[in-house]
Design a protein around this motif. Sequence first.
Motif, PDB file in Angstrom:
ATOM      1  N   LYS A  69       2.015  -0.134  -4.039  1.00 30.96           N
ATOM      2  CA  LYS A  69       0.601   0.163  -4.283  1.00 30.96           C
ATOM      3  C   LYS A  69      -0.289  -0.647  -3.352  1.00 30.96           C
ATOM      4  O   LYS A  69      -1.226  -0.132  -2.760  1.00 30.96           O
ATOM      5  CB  LYS A  69       0.271  -0.160  -5.747  1.00 30.96           C
ATOM      6  N   THR A  70       0.063  -1.947  -3.203  1.00 34.55           N
ATOM      7  CA  THR A  70      -0.758  -2.824  -2.366  1.00 34.55           C
ATOM      8  C   THR A  70      -0.860  -2.270  -0.951  1.00 34.55           C
ATOM      9  O   THR A  70      -1.941  -2.172  -0.377  1.00 34.55           O
ATOM     10  CB  THR A  70      -0.126  -4.227  -2.287  1.00 34.55           C
ATOM     11  N   SER A 115      -0.346   0.777   0.103  1.00 32.48           N
ATOM     12  CA  SER A 115      -1.082   2.041   0.180  1.00 32.48           C
ATOM     13  C   SER A 115      -2.577   1.791   0.178  1.00 32.48           C
ATOM     14  O   SER A 115      -3.323   2.371   0.979  1.00 32.48           O
ATOM     15  CB  SER A 115      -0.722   2.937  -1.007  1.00 32.48           C
TER      16      SER A 115
END
Lengths: 315, 325
Positions: free
Chosen positions: A35-36, A38
């Motif tokens: 997530k980070t 992205s």
Amino acid sequence: MTEVVQQDLASERQVQTIDSETPFKRFVSEFFDSKTASVALFILLSIIILAVIAPWITPQDPYDLAQVDVLDGRQPPGAEAFSGYTMWLGSDGAGRDLYSGILYGLRISLSVGVMSGFIALLIGMAVGLLAAYAGGRAENVIMRVVDLQLSFPAALVALMLIAILGKGVDKIILALVVAQWAYYARTVRASALVERNKEYVEAAACLGISHARIIFRHIMPNCLAPLIVVGTVQTAHAISLEATLSFLGVGMPQTSPSLGVLIANGFEYMLSGRYWISVFPGIALLVTVVSINLVGDHLRDVLNPRISTGGGKAK
Amino acid sequence: MSVFIIRRLLQAALIVFIMSLIVFFGVNVIGDPVYMLVSPDADQADIEKAIERLGLNLPIYEQYFKFLNGAWQGDLGDSFVFGEPALKLILHHMPATFELAFTALAMAIVIGIPLGLYSGLYPEQKISKGIMAGSILGFSLPTFWVGLMLIMLFAVMLGWLPSTGRGDTAKLFGLQTSLFTLDGLSHVILPALNLALLKISLAIRLTRSGVREAMGQDYVKFARAKGLNTSRIILVHVMKNIMIPVVTVMGLEFGSLVAFSVVTESIFAWPGMGKLLIDAILQLDRPIVVAYLMIIVLFFVVINLIVDIIYSILDPRVRLQDQGA
């Protein structure tokens, strides 16, 4: 014989098509697993787009003297400019809208960082490939120079060059290139050494393929993954190094104000509490550098499974 | 062994010589300091006199030999601006820089190692993850920007600490130092913290990976089985093993601390040799620039030489490889 060669070329082509299909998809899906990374990539792309379309989304061209009014100087964030628009991020000492100034500064910072990084990459890659492929005395001499340079911090090398060459946009780029090429050379040489001893290179040599073709068509593509990782991180370095030099007054000139120049200009107002002139360009610089680093960090994990089992987990 | 050291010494001397060529010719080809130093309304005769006084009328190679001859005797020319010997000016500013670098190094060790130890022992805890995120930031944030933020927070908004200068100094062994007066200490905290930030991150990472590696080793398991309590295992057995690489690397970083102090000194107006260099670049004071670069090159060459020799003592393969090449 020709049949064999044709077969070989055919299988080469086949391997290439497989290569460009599945691993790429796998790479993409693995990259977006984090997530980070992205979010960082999304922010980075937004920054690049904002910088590119800056002239169309800013209320003024901060370097067109006709559009800048000194009476607007040192206004706090949210103040209204003389000519009607709102200066959401305030204005600097000369009355330039900071939001416009930051986007224009981003253009300069990004282009200097990317350009110097790219030139350094090309030089470093050529030198590294040459060293690995030639071996012997040439390799020794090249790697001695690389090691020697790497024993000095990159910032010091750049500063020394600026001290010698003087100020100017071309000199900054030259200094950044010289400060960085050795990192690329070392990376490429390390992976090219591994590739050089593999059987496909031997096979290519047996087929009588020229040295240049072996180096650039066969060895080089296999060295690209680590190069991309180093390239991302080095670009972030280059951007923050340029900002540092500009802040010290020995970097970009006032006529092409990068983020570092904007921050330096705001420094004198900081002690009197007008924080925004330095802080907002600084945040822009920060977000850029950190998001590039996060993307690069994750690229390393995805592109190189060998490293990600060790170094990746150590984070 | 002695052959190895002699080879390395010769290499070091060669590097210093080549750098002296690059630095001197590089610096002297650019810019014309006369017009910076002679007032604009000076007439031709004054300019001639200044050129004569500064030795700028000689051919460049003669200037270089003069420089080399002087450098041999510890004379690197006189500053155009101050009119004093450049070397003396730099040596005069050196203690301030070293004081800053030493304080930063001490901070990095005192702050970095405990944090790294904690996050290495409890890698899954939130605090550990916070520490690691902080260390990534420490690596990513440009030093000058952190310096600005420190000034803004502690000097402007809170008003706790002064932001410029060195404060009162006291004499110790004939050297002026800020570390022994309260005022001096309050001046050194911010710049040293700024300079230390990168090294704190480095110390955290080194300690953390060392601890994580050590905790799985047999000697730790054995100590546990023997019934030693955890704090003794960690503080005596684990720490002893991980301190060697950590302290070695941190010691090596001293050189880069001195180099990076250029940035910190400029922000905090710390009167060290880094600030002297930046001022000299901006004023085209060539002798100072040349002298600074020569000193810093010498400094790094000496550090690398010491490292090489220590490594070759610790690991004979380095020495053998070098002879084979």
